[in-house]
Scaffold this motif. Sequence first.
Motif: not given
Length: 243
Positions: A72-89
Motif C-alpha cells: 500500500a505504500d507504493l504508487d502502483i497502477a493495478w491492472h486486473f487481467i483475469g476472468r471477471v466473475q460476478s461475485n468478484k466485481t
Amino acid sequence: MNTDGIASSLQQVHSRIQAVCECTQRPSEQVELIAVSKRQSAETIRVAYQCGQRAFGESYVQEALDKMADLADLDIAWHFIGRVQSNKTRQIATHFDWVHGLADAGHARRLSEQRPADLPPLNVCLQVNLSGESSKDGVAPTALAELLAVCDHLPGLRVRGLMTLPAPSGDDMAQRQPFRALRDLRDQLATPARPLSVLSMGMSDDLEAAILEGATFVRIGTAVFGSRSELAHFWVNRSGKID
Ligand SMILES: *Cc1c(COP(=O)(O)O)cnc(C)c1O
C-alpha cells in the motif's frame, strides 16, 4: 529471481520493446509494459518497483488484494487481467485501476455501479475473442459494437480500448493476424469521443508481433519474473484458503 535478475530481465524486455518500435518508427513511449505478477510474491513486486516498474497485472482477485495490502505504500497502477466473475466485481471495482478482460454487459453494469464514487471511472479494455483463440473468453467481434454501446453509457467506466489473448502460433506472420484483426476492429469502432486508443495485446512470446500491429500495452509475466511453474498450482492466501 533476485534483484539483479529482475533488473536485468526488465531491461531485456524494454530492449525488445524498443527494438520493435525502432523498426516501425513508433516512439517507444507509446508501448507500456505491464508486469504480470500473478503467482509472484509481494516482495518480488517490490523489487520490480524499485527497478522503476509501476504497472502490474494480476489475474486472481484474492491473491491480488493480499499483495495490495502489503504494497500500500507504493504508487502502483493495478491492472486486473483475469476472468471477471460476478461475485468478484465489487472487489475489482474498488481496488483496481484497470480491467482488461471485460466481455459481458452484466459485468460492465456491476463494475460501474460498484466503482466507489470518490475514485475516477474504472479504465476498461473490452476483450475480443478472435479466431484461433485458445480460450472461449471474450466477446465475438460481431457483438462488440453492442457491448461498447452499453459501456458508453455507464458512468463508472471509461472504455479505453480493446484486448485480446490469441493462441500461440509458431509462425511470425500467423501470430500477427489476430493482432491486426483487433486493430482493424478498433479502427472501425473508434469515434472522436471514444477513440479506443488502447490496444492491450502481446505477452512474453509474442510481444514483437503485437507491437508491430499497434499494441499500446504489452502484458509480460515470464520474461520479467521467470517461469511461474513451481508456483502455479495454488496460492495460499492470508486466511489460509486456497484461491
Ligand atoms: C499470464 C498472463 C499474461 C502473461 O503471460 P506470459 O506469457 O507469462 O508473459 C498476459 N496476459 C494474460 C491475460 C495472462 O493471464
